[in-house]
Write a protein that holds these residues in place. Structure first.
Motif, PDB file in Angstrom:
ATOM      1  N   ILE A  41       0.838  -1.200   0.000  1.00  0.00           N
ATOM      2  CA  ILE A  41       0.000   0.000   0.000  1.00  0.00           C
ATOM      3  C   ILE A  41       0.874   1.250   0.000  1.00  0.00           C
ATOM      4  O   ILE A  41       0.645   2.183  -0.788  1.00  0.00           O
ATOM      5  N   ASN A  42       1.873   1.287   0.877  1.00  0.00           N
ATOM      6  CA  ASN A  42       2.748   2.460   0.940  1.00  0.00           C
ATOM      7  C   ASN A  42       3.565   2.627  -0.331  1.00  0.00           C
ATOM      8  O   ASN A  42       3.859   3.758  -0.730  1.00  0.00           O
ATOM      9  N   ASN A  43       3.926   1.526  -0.982  1.00  0.00           N
ATOM     10  CA  ASN A  43       4.605   1.632  -2.277  1.00  0.00           C
ATOM     11  C   ASN A  43       3.719   2.315  -3.306  1.00  0.00           C
ATOM     12  O   ASN A  43       4.179   3.156  -4.086  1.00  0.00           O
ATOM     13  N   GLN A  44       2.430   1.972  -3.304  1.00  0.00           N
ATOM     14  CA  GLN A  44       1.487   2.601  -4.231  1.00  0.00           C
ATOM     15  C   GLN A  44       1.336   4.098  -3.929  1.00  0.00           C
ATOM     16  O   GLN A  44       1.236   4.924  -4.844  1.00  0.00           O
ATOM     17  N   ILE A  45       1.309   4.447  -2.642  1.00  0.00           N
ATOM     18  CA  ILE A  45       1.234   5.865  -2.258  1.00  0.00           C
ATOM     19  C   ILE A  45       2.490   6.592  -2.737  1.00  0.00           C
ATOM     20  O   ILE A  45       2.410   7.721  -3.249  1.00  0.00           O
ATOM     21  N   THR A  46       3.645   5.951  -2.609  1.00  0.00           N
ATOM     22  CA  THR A  46       4.900   6.565  -3.061  1.00  0.00           C
ATOM     23  C   THR A  46       4.861   6.850  -4.555  1.00  0.00           C
ATOM     24  O   THR A  46       5.223   7.950  -4.996  1.00  0.00           O
ATOM     25  N   TYR A  47       4.426   5.870  -5.347  1.00  0.00           N
ATOM     26  CA  TYR A  47       4.349   6.073  -6.804  1.00  0.00           C
ATOM     27  C   TYR A  47       3.409   7.234  -7.137  1.00  0.00           C
ATOM     28  O   TYR A  47       3.711   8.064  -8.007  1.00  0.00           O
ATOM     29  N   ALA A  48       2.267   7.297  -6.442  1.00  0.00           N
ATOM     30  CA  ALA A  48       1.272   8.338  -6.726  1.00  0.00           C
ATOM     31  C   ALA A  48       1.824   9.728  -6.389  1.00  0.00           C
ATOM     32  O   ALA A  48       1.667  10.680  -7.165  1.00  0.00           O
ATOM     33  N   VAL A  49       2.472   9.862  -5.234  1.00  0.00           N
ATOM     34  CA  VAL A  49       3.015  11.161  -4.817  1.00  0.00           C
ATOM     35  C   VAL A  49       4.183  11.566  -5.706  1.00  0.00           C
ATOM     36  O   VAL A  49       4.316  12.744  -6.085  1.00  0.00           O
ATOM     37  N   PHE A  50       5.031  10.610  -6.059  1.00  0.00           N
ATOM     38  CA  PHE A  50       6.178  10.891  -6.929  1.00  0.00           C
ATOM     39  C   PHE A  50       5.701  11.397  -8.289  1.00  0.00           C
ATOM     40  O   PHE A  50       6.223  12.391  -8.819  1.00  0.00           O
ATOM     41  N   ALA A  51       4.703  10.728  -8.864  1.00  0.00           N
ATOM     42  CA  ALA A  51       4.161  11.166 -10.160  1.00  0.00           C
ATOM     43  C   ALA A  51       3.500  12.532 -10.044  1.00  0.00           C
ATOM     44  O   ALA A  51       3.630  13.389 -10.939  1.00  0.00           O
ATOM     45  N   TYR A  52       2.780  12.759  -8.943  1.00  0.00           N
ATOM     46  CA  TYR A  52       2.123  14.058  -8.723  1.00  0.00           C
ATOM     47  C   TYR A  52       3.149  15.183  -8.659  1.00  0.00           C
ATOM     48  O   TYR A  52       2.928  16.269  -9.202  1.00  0.00           O
ATOM     49  N   ALA A  53       4.297  14.946  -8.006  1.00  0.00           N
ATOM     50  CA  ALA A  53       5.319  15.972  -7.859  1.00  0.00           C
ATOM     51  C   ALA A  53       5.827  16.440  -9.223  1.00  0.00           C
ATOM     52  O   ALA A  53       6.059  17.640  -9.429  1.00  0.00           O
ATOM     53  N   TYR A  54       5.993  15.517 -10.156  1.00  0.00           N
ATOM     54  CA  TYR A  54       6.444  15.901 -11.496  1.00  0.00           C
ATOM     55  C   TYR A  54       5.305  16.498 -12.315  1.00  0.00           C
ATOM     56  O   TYR A  54       5.523  17.417 -13.116  1.00  0.00           O
TER      57      TYR A  54
END
Length: 610
Positions: A542-555
């Motif tokens: 779950i936290n890995n999925q949150i990381t991917y989502a936040v990382f993509a949002y930042a860019y």
């Protein structure tokens, strides 16, 4: 006559001038660009490696390593693998009967062999993390004076004012620090002011980030800001480890915290994350408004837990087939969770293009003296709730407010046990077809109501969410699972996403992205049981999925400063996760001189065998 002393004249400093001064401030290091946390081998000796918990392998040192490092004879002859070490630790842990014994064993293991300690946590988080889980085993907070055995973070006191930069520079691994988890112990788990005894809470957040998100523990610095305590019991306790004085508040405390944030900026750079936890509600609000645009700043209790509450509501709306705009919420109490969730719900309604005034009409607050409205003269509205005041007639109780406003969501974080009475829960049952009830005060003894009462008095129609992990219950031959709202679902993912992308500030939309992703990870079979959160055993995924989502949002929003943008973000994130495996201590030996070999036969033998 004595001449009147001339009073000094103070000029107001504009915020832009302050930001300009901070930008020109000399900085020691920007730790964002440091990706290798290993010490150079030329600085290491065998004795130092054996003493440093981050480098010690204990019984996993090979015989060759023991001899070359001059630590041969320090341990028995057997060489264990990590798997064998974990088996030995697990068997020993099983023999321990009290929480005190378990806590001491794990903290001593961390002080002796840090990689083995984190391997143990990762191998079975449910068993080993429960020892540190403050919401249920809060004995570590109450008994910190006798449980403290080793240094796991830094303690900065109000007496250090004027020297905070020098104090933080003392941290031995400061060049690896990427985020700081900070508390002042003012409001711990709805239990109140526990001063320096709140330190185990920030240590637990570090363990969560490592076990559930793969964050490197060397990149985290837990910090306890000791500004005193108003807890009379602690002030009288001769074993209290903090400053035995009243808590410093007001302008003096604000200047102290300002100096701390500037020291962090100087030492670790603008991308270093400051995560605050268990501050008082008013201090949390003030600090967030002051520093969120200036630094990479987030409040765990106010923002992250509030975003988890929003995620639970989004998933609950899927169960009840209701749009988010159709929700009407009543929050009872002035806890930081209530304020944080209300703010996140307001931000999400505005994100859905709802007018702000219309969005505010969907969110109401109530306390023991009635609805939070203008003109309530008999009982002053708490300062932290002023932003949620409505122009409305006075309503004297929560029951009257529910009957009048007809909400479908009731959220409690008041530390008033069983304040959601039978009449209040029945009023919610009549107010909505499928009422959603949050009881978020911790520990469980302070909860506003229990899950069983909520299901019985709503005739099995409610969705119940708690701050404690509760067992499933049965009503009318159906099994229901109360939701468990906890920052474990997204704190590690948010931290890693913000940290790896190099964000220099964390806007509200970041938490909305994380909440939306978390709500979409709830399994259909869990929703059938009215559980609005994914299973705990999947926390790392779950936290890995949150990381991917936040990382993509930042860019996507051009908030990231890591450049160039990774062509494969998932691969990049996975390459940056913490590896708890032991590293080779001794490098292979090779010859750098020309070999003088006499015969052809000897040359062939050298090439084949040597």
């Amino acid at each position: 006559m004595r001449a009147n002393k001339q009073q000094p004249v103070y000029d107001c400093i504009h915020e832009d001038a302050k930001l300009l001064a901070l930008e020109g401030m000399p900085r020691e290091l920007d730790t964002f660009w440091r990706t290798d946390s290993q010490l150079p081998r030329s600085q290491l000796s065998g004795h130092r490696m054996y003493r440093l918990s981050s480098l010690n392998k204990s019984s996993a040192f090979s015989h060759r390593e023991r001899q070359l490092l001059s630590i041969h004879g320090f341990m028995p002859a057997a060489v264990f693998t990590v798997k064998q070490q974990l088996e030995a630790c697990t068997q020993h842990f099983a023999t321990l009967t009290s929480n005190y014994q378990k806590y001491i064993f794990l903290t001593e293991l961390e002080a002796f062999n840090r990689k083995l300690f984190f391997n143990l946590l990762i191998s079975d988080p449910e068993t080993f993390m429960s020892v540190f889980k403050s919401s249920e085993f809060y004995f570590s907070v109450k008994n910190f004076g006798i449980l403290h055995t080793n240094t796991r973070g830094m303690y900065v006191t109000i007496k250090d004012r004027g020297h905070i930069y020098e104090v933080l520079r003392n941290w031995p691994r400061r060049y690896d620090v990427r985020y700081l988890v900070v508390t002042n112990g003012d409001s711990v788990l709805s239990m109140g002011d526990y001063g320096v005894n709140a330190a185990p809470v920030v240590f637990f957040k570090l363990y969560q980030n490592v076990a559930y998100g793969g964050v490197n523990p060397d990149s985290c610095l837990p910090v306890m800001l000791d500004v005193g305590t108003n807890n009379e019991e602690l002030l009288r306790d001769p074993l209290y480890l903090g400053l035995p004085q009243r808590r410093v508040t007001g302008a003096e405390y604000e200047a102290f915290f300002e100096e701390f944030t500037v020291a962090v900026l100087r030492l670790f750079g603008p991308r270093a994350i400051i995560q605050t936890k268990n501050f008082g509600a008013l201090d949390s609000i003030k600090q967030l408004e002051r520093y969120r645009k200036r630094q990479c700043f987030m409040d765990v209790s106010l923002q992250v837990l509030g975003a988890c509450g929003l995620a639970g509501l989004l998933a609950a709306n899927k169960i009840s087939e209701r749009t988010f705009k159709a929700n009407k919420l009543i929050f009872y109490g002035s806890g930081t969770f209530n304020i944080g969730m209300a703010r996140k719900c307001l931000a999400y309604l505005k994100y859905l293009r709802m007018d702000e005034s219309a969005a505010r009409e969907r969110i109401w607050f109530c306390d023991a003296h009635g609805l939070i409205v203008h003109g309530r003269c008999d009982h002053k509205v708490p300062t932290e709730l002023l932003e949620f005041k409505h122009r409305h007639e006075k309503v004297g109780s929560l029951l009257e407010a529910i009957n009048l406003l007809k909400p479908n969501v009731l959220v409690g974080c008041s530390s008033e046990p069983n304040v959601f009475t039978k009449d209040i829960i029945k009023a919610m049952e009549q107010s909505a077809e499928q009422p959603i009830i949050y009881a978020m005060s911790t520990p469980l003894e302070l909860a506003e109501c229990c899950a069983n009462d909520a299901f019985v008095y709503t005739k099995g129609r409610c969705i119940f969410i708690s701050a404690a992990q509760l067992p499933s219950l049965k009503y009318a031959n159906k099994v229901y699972q109360p939701g468990y709202c906890n920052v474990q679902y997204m704190l590690a993912g948010l931290t890693l996403g913000v940290m790896l992308s190099g964000m220099t500030s964390v806007p509200d939309e970041t938490f909305l992205v994380a909440a939306d992703r978390l709500a979409n990870l709830v399994w259909p079979n869990d929703m059938a049981k009215r559980d609005v959160f994914p299973p705990m055993r999947k926390l790392k995924c779950i936290n890995n999925q949150i990381t991917y989502a936040v990382f993509a949002y930042a860019y996507r929003r051009r908030l990231a400063t890591l450049w160039p943008e990774p062509t494969n973000p998932k691969h990049y994130i996975e390459s940056m996760l913490y590896n708890p495996e032991y590293v080779k201590v001794c490098q292979p030996i090779y010859c750098i001189t020309d070999q003088q070999i006499g015969t052809t036969e000897s040359i062939q033998y050298y090439k084949q065998k040597i």
